[in-house]
Write an enzyme that holds these catalytic residues in place. Structure first.
Site, PDB file in Angstrom:
ATOM      1  N   CYS A  23       0.840  -1.181   0.000  1.00 47.45           N
ATOM      2  CA  CYS A  23       0.000   0.000   0.000  1.00 47.45           C
ATOM      3  C   CYS A  23       0.888   1.249   0.000  1.00 47.45           C
ATOM      4  O   CYS A  23       1.857   1.289   0.758  1.00 47.45           O
ATOM      5  CB  CYS A  23      -0.896  -0.027   1.241  1.00 47.45           C
ATOM      6  SG  CYS A  23      -1.957   1.407   1.415  1.00 47.45           S
ATOM      7  N   PRO A  24       0.610   2.225  -0.827  1.00 55.57           N
ATOM      8  CA  PRO A  24      -0.563   2.407  -1.689  1.00 55.57           C
ATOM      9  C   PRO A  24      -0.364   1.970  -3.132  1.00 55.57           C
ATOM     10  O   PRO A  24      -1.212   2.240  -3.973  1.00 55.57           O
ATOM     11  CB  PRO A  24      -0.781   3.919  -1.625  1.00 55.57           C
ATOM     12  CG  PRO A  24       0.622   4.466  -1.627  1.00 55.57           C
ATOM     13  CD  PRO A  24       1.413   3.469  -0.775  1.00 55.57           C
TER      14      PRO A  24
END
Length: 89
Positions: A23-24
């Protein structure tokens, strides 16, 4: 599988491999790839990031894409997304 790889079969689903990315990045790469697709096209995303179970459905809802299918494969997750008609790029 590893790194970001894209495969676009003829008129079929487009594949996006973001295995090993955290993430992201899975959402950002999914957004970038969907922006290059025509509305209604399918994108199949493969990710190992457990946060994607939350982030990708939320992203689809926010951006107007249809989350067609989610499959938990144990050590990785597979998402099938249909690009929305007026998706933000």
């Amino acid at each position: 599988m590893g790194g970001a790889q894209e495969n676009q079969p003829d008129e079929g689903e487009v594949l996006l491999d973001v295995m090993g990315q955290k993430c992201p990045l899975p959402v950002l790469r999914t957004k970038k790839r969907l922006a290059r697709l025509e509305p209604g096209r399918l994108l199949r995303v493969f990710t190992t990031d457990p946060v994607s179970r939350i982030d990708l459905p939320h992203f689809c809802a926010e951006e107007g894409h249809e989350l067609v299918e989610t499959r938990d494969r144990g050590t990785w997750i597979e998402f099938l997304i249909r690009r929305g008609p007026e998706a933000a790029g």
